[in-house]
Design a protein around this motif. Structure first.
Motif: not given
Lengths: 644, 644
Positions: B25-52
């Motif tokens: 609870k209370g996780t900072k917004k920038e952290t969430i945005e960064w983390f979700t971006k990494r999750i959905v990002d393309k494999k080539a960009n170092g992401g996991a290319q998943l849906l969230i």
């Protein structure tokens, strides 16, 4: 097609004689014609596609043939037998003809890419896998039946039409090898790589093991000497010695596996997948499809083999062991009887009689050994193993158990039934030293002397005064075909195995055993080398990745020696004196120590990896690459099937 | 890109929620945005290319996210993790996307080709292998340091930003599974294949082993009953019983390996080469090139690991074992003191005092167990194993040894120091039965009852009267996130292992143990099934090819039990009566029998092949095909290099 081979064309460039086959005198012409045709015939027609030329000797009968092969044929054969060679990028890979350019030192005009022993191994493999197709019998010999898939060469050998097949020595190379091996007096390692490329992996591995084992015994010998020099009966120091021995023997056997892996990786045999090879020539069965490779070959149910092993071979071996023990008991009775007789009469005759039981026993053991060996070979052959290595392992195991009993049963009897430590030490020393001397004499020096005499006679006969490297081909073949045949490393390993037994089983009674073993092995290396180079025909190379069942045998021996040494120490008067009140405590302490030692041994064997990390990585890399390649292939196949 | 997930779009066809992640609870917004971006990002960009998608709960704070993936992404992920599936030709092969059409039951519109647990495993794998690139820390949390190659999810978890990740249950499937598993009263096998496709191989293998082990104990139990019914003290029959037990336990452990191989071959995990996988997320080291696969990943010197194991972990474990033994000795002293005190005073207080040492000891053991477990986890993690299986094996071994000592040391003390057979039988029965009852209660029934209460409360809270299959996604997630976490099969195996100890170590003293074990295991199957299905969160599937170090543990136990049983029989008055004159003969006979039994055990283990012949052939075929494919590839490469 048929060209004769005479004194003149010894150095004909296109035909390098590699293997000699000798037919029986008076072999029918049609048989020879059929056989040579099968040898030179195209692969597609079921032939071996090799070259063959008769050797015309002075008296004119054509019973000896020389076999060679074109360079291309040998390279294709290397692919068939699955030789592994080093690539330009230093990795080891299975040789294939189409990727030949990627291998180190390969050039189309470099005829030394394959060593001579590899070429001979390939030719042997091709000859042995020359199998009958629709022939019902060997032409000219209606009693020599054939059926589809039967190895022709094997049938010819069993019917006595083919007298022998052997590879030729390379006199130049042999001279060089002899020089580096034992020609100069030096302390150092043997040239194992050279031995391997001349004699093949099995023999090189034997010499490697012999050398390693000798070095490994040195610490035992060094520690053993002061026990001899200072005090014989200092048992609490013997405990230390025995403990060191027991742990040391585990370490050396584990480390050997690692050394062996490094060596055979370099030689390519660690990666050779021999289980995918064609079956050994003696293997028979109805023609079928091999479930692994999908090739057509004889198949034989493994359940049948298991039944033969467990219902016939194992009971037979047990019976023989029992019989051998029984004979030993008779011997001890006779011995006792002779002793009593001598006590009563005290005559010259009676003192002579003292030796009679031992002589009878020695003769009986020798006879039993021979009969048993014959029976073991028959049984193992009847078990019908598909792979040569599996056949060898089963045969070795059978013979080993019997020899172990014959050698050590009397010592065990003296130690644990008669409780006579003095007699044990005496017998041990006598057995060890006499067997070493006899062995060295019978194995190498005697045959060497006989061989020397034979060469002299031959030379007188041909009236030539040339040194042996200048011999003409005909002379060389005639010389070599009369030489003895080397029947494999079995007897050499057996000698080492029994020696290891003498050293380790009763090491706390006779610490000097290791010293004698080291001394013996140093000379053994030289006499065995002499034997290989000068006494015997050149043997065919046999690729192998390890010393097979011998590893197991040595490990088992080292486990047994933990038990025997603990008991011996427990029986010693000095240790007994430590427990004056209760024998129970003594026995329990001994049992506890023994179990601890055994546990440490197993943990050590478990903890020391069998292969060095470097080799493990290389093997894993190969496996990874293969699996990736399989995936690629699958993907390509799938893509192709989509296009259709 | 960011879509919210509400009650309405529960059944949106393109997004199937598979895995839930809960942030603090209370996780900072920038952290969430960064983390979700990494999750959905393309494999080539170092992401996991998943849906969230965030799950909007009633009170509006977004801490729970649902993760899914497109069908194509999952298939590519299946290739990455190396799933092995059955092909149309019934062979098992590594799945690759381009050869997908060759696999059984594959169709582009068949979204059931991968089971839900496989999909969840793939997502877990992708999330865990989301590694930092150039980030120095987690955005918003400067104290959470990152370095290239560090697993992001692991850092988030250790810093408490990520509370948990767990896979969702499939309520429909679970209901079906429950019905076939334990829903109807029937005698029969468990639906192992269904368990495997719902919970993964590790858990299915545990239930398979539990079932097999229960069946395997039945003969021991059946033979044990008459000993109880007729005569307690008939020791010569006990010898028979013990001998049967000892050989039987070897046979069952060897046969289990074969059954396990058949099962895991069918499931594809026998062929999965997990050593070629990416390292476990906890593995750290400088980024380098894996020498086997050639991929970039953290590398860590194996020598350093060996040093850590042998110089730190092993001494630490030995010290703990010593300390535990010391505590036990204090307990026995206290016990003696309490007894003496009671003898002297005979008051109510003194009789209450009799219980005090046991209670103290039990509490101390529990505390020691917990501290030790924590230390073992820390040490094993510090040893930095590359593979999850290797980490698990080292952890299990450490904890196992300690638990073995704590459980059995007092029994050994009673048996071999106090020589009190009656007390031994009593303690054994008490320990066995109470531990079984306590376990069943603490492990399944109590959590089940708590869980039931929680569900009731939840339902009251949401004012819904729906049955659980009709729960909305939000309700389901809220329900499941509060459920307990299943920490792997360790405790379940440990229970079986200690039970095996009670049954086999002293089997000749208390033959009824096997009966109790069978009875316990029958109910254990049901209570464990209940636990898996109703009490805990769904665990992530973990592919495995065998039960790992547990096999070794059970085998070691069966070796130790040979020793203990032989000693126990040797100590019995009846056997003692057979050797009235000499205790020595007795001890020597017992030692001889023990060595014979051990030898038979080792020969049996050696002779029974670990894999059935059929599986051996299939594995050999795969190896042959891979090597052939590698050869083909080599040849093609060589041909291409020639063209250039």
């Amino acid at each position: 097609m048929k060209e004769t081979w005479s004194f003149l064309d010894t150095f004909e460039p296109n035909f390098r004689p590699l293997v000699v086959i000798e037919l029986a005198k008076g072999t029918k012409k049609e048989t020879i014609e059929w056989f040579t045709k099968r040898i030179v015939d195209k692969k597609a027609n079921g032939g071996a596609q090799l070259l063959i030329k008769p050797l015309v000797t002075e008296n004119g009968d054509e019973t000896i043939y020389l076999i060679g092969a074109s360079h291309l044929r040998l390279l294709l054969g290397a692919e068939t037998v699955g030789l592994v060679k080093e690539c330009n990028d230093n990795s080891m890979r299975s040789f294939t003809y189409s990727s030949r350019k990627t291998f180190k030192d390969f050039a189309d005009d470099n005829h030394n890419f394959l060593t001579m022993s590899e070429c001979q191994y390939i030719i042997k493999h091709e000859l042995e896998n020359l199998r009958a197709r629709d022939e019902k019998m060997i032409p000219g010999y209606p009693q020599a039946k054939l059926y589809p898939g039967k190895s022709i060469v094997r049938r010819l050998l069993t019917n006595g039409i083919l007298v022998q097949i052997f590879p030729l020595h390379d006199r130049e190379e042999l001279k060089k090898l002899r020089h580096t091996w034992y020609g100069r007096v030096k302390i150092g390692y043997q040239p194992l790589d050279e031995i391997r490329s001349y004699f093949g992996e099995t023999i090189a591995l034997y010499f490697g093991f012999l050398e390693y084992f000798t070095f490994a015994l040195i610490p035992m010998a060094v520690i053993g000497i002061p026990y001899y020099v200072f005090a014989w009966e200092d048992y609490d120091k013997y405990v230390m010695f025995a403990t060191f021995n027991l742990l040391w023997s585990t370490v050396i056997l584990e480390v050997w596996k690692r050394i062996c892996a490094v060596m055979t990786y370099r030689w390519g045999t660690l990666l050779m997948k021999r289980q995918f090879e064609e079956p050994r020539p003696g293997f028979h069965g109805a023609l079928g499809i091999n479930p692994v490779t999908g090739r057509e070959e004889p198949v034989y149910s493994s359940i049948k083999r298991q039944l033969r092993i467990y219902l016939v071979s194992v009971p037979f071996v047990c019976l023989c062991l029992y019989f051998s023990l029984y004979v030993m008991m008779i011997y001890f009775d006779l011995e006792q009887w002779a002793l009593d007789y001598h006590e009563e009469n005290k005559s010259t005759f009676s003192s002579l009689m003292l030796y009679v039981p031992s002589i009878i026993y020695a003769v009986v053991i020798e006879i039993m050994n021979r009969i048993y060996r014959y029976a073991a070979e028959f049984l193992t052959s009847w078990e019908n193993h598909r792979l040569e290595s599996s056949y060898q392992n089963h045969l070795i195991l059978k013979v080993l158990v019997f020899n172990f009993l014959n050698c050590f049963a009397s010592l065990f009897y003296i130690a644990f039934v008669l409780f006579d430590m003095k007699l044990l030490r005496q017998s041990l020393a006598t057995l060890l030293i006499t067997s070493q001397i006899l062995n060295q004499f019978a194995e190498s020096l005697l045959p060497y002397w006989l061989q020397k005499r034979h060469v002299k006679k031959m030379k007188k006969h041909t009236h030539s005064l040339k040194t042996e490297t200048d011999l003409s081909l005909v002379e060389q073949v005639n010389l070599e075909k009369e030489m003895g045949t080397y029947f494999g490393t079995f007897d050499d390993y057996l000698e080492l195995f029994l020696q290891f037994g003498y050293v380790s089983l009763f090491s706390c009674v006779y610490p000097l055993a290791a010293v004698f073993a080291v001394l013996n092995n140093v000379t053994e290396i030289y006499s065995d080398a002499l034997k290989m180079c000068r006494v015997y025909k050149r043997p065919f190379a046999e690729p192998t990745a390890n010393i097979g069942v011998w590893q197991l045998a040595f490990e088992t021996m080292s486990v047994i020696s933990v038990v025997t040494n603990c008991i011996l120490i427990g029986m010693s008067p000095q240790v007994n004196a430590l427990f004056p009140d209760s024998k129970m405590d003594l026995v329990l302490t001994v049992a506890l120590v023994e179990h601890l030692l055994l546990a440490i041994k197993f943990v050590m064997a478990f903890v020391i990896p069998d292969k060095p990390r470097e080799i493990q990585i290389k093997l894993a890399k190969l496996e990874f690459e293969s699996l990736e390649a399989l995936k690629q292939q699958q993907m390509k196949l799938a893509a192709e099937s989509l296009k259709e």
